[in-house]
Design a protein around this motif. Structure first.
Motif, short mmCIF file in Angstrom:
data_model
loop_
_atom_site.label_atom_id
_atom_site.label_comp_id
_atom_site.label_asym_id
_atom_site.label_seq_id
_atom_site.Cartn_x
_atom_site.Cartn_y
_atom_site.Cartn_z
N THR A 50 47.98 38.49 48.47
CA THR A 50 48.62 39.50 49.30
C THR A 50 48.16 40.90 48.91
O THR A 50 47.93 41.74 49.76
CB THR A 50 50.15 39.40 49.17
OG1 THR A 50 50.54 38.07 49.51
CG2 THR A 50 50.84 40.38 50.10
N PHE A 51 47.99 41.13 47.61
CA PHE A 51 47.61 42.45 47.13
C PHE A 51 46.29 42.39 46.38
O PHE A 51 46.01 41.42 45.68
CB PHE A 51 48.70 43.02 46.20
CG PHE A 51 49.99 43.30 46.92
CD1 PHE A 51 50.17 44.49 47.60
CD2 PHE A 51 51.00 42.37 46.93
CE1 PHE A 51 51.35 44.75 48.27
CE2 PHE A 51 52.19 42.62 47.60
CZ PHE A 51 52.36 43.81 48.27
N SER A 52 45.48 43.43 46.53
CA SER A 52 44.23 43.51 45.78
C SER A 52 44.53 43.99 44.37
O SER A 52 45.66 44.33 44.03
CB SER A 52 43.28 44.49 46.47
OG SER A 52 43.77 45.81 46.37
N SER A 53 43.50 44.04 43.54
CA SER A 53 43.69 44.48 42.16
C SER A 53 44.16 45.93 42.09
O SER A 53 44.78 46.33 41.12
CB SER A 53 42.40 44.30 41.37
OG SER A 53 41.36 45.05 41.98
N SER A 54 43.88 46.72 43.14
CA SER A 54 44.33 48.12 43.16
C SER A 54 45.75 48.26 43.70
O SER A 54 46.27 49.36 43.78
CB SER A 54 43.37 48.97 43.99
OG SER A 54 43.42 48.56 45.35
#
Length: 79
Positions: A50-54
């Motif tokens: 759902t979320f990128s590393s950033s």
């Protein structure tokens, strides 16, 4: 602001007759959609998350990059 007549013409223009005109998808949207597979593959390590590393939503990252690619393609058309 984009001048849609010059920089983002209809991708599938359809002029039926002088009384009927139907506009299709803009070329910018078409280019963005066409680049989605390549862009998503480039973000492949994050697909399924759902979320990128950033911390950004992966879908937002992909959508933003698709439109960056589309804008570059539109710019290349006028060179």
């Amino acid at each position: 602001m984009i001048d849609y007549n010059l920089k983002n013409p209809p991708a599938f223009a359809s002029h039926i007759d002088e009384n009927h005109h139907q506009e299709g998808m803009g070329l910018r949207d078409y280019f963005a959609a066409a680049s989605m597979g390549l862009v998503a593959e480039g973000v492949g390590h994050s697909v399924g998350k759902t979320f990128s590393s950033s911390g950004e939503m992966v879908a937002d990252v992909i959508a933003t990059r698709c439109y960056i690619m589309a804008d570059a393609m539109l710019k290349a058309r006028v060179k």
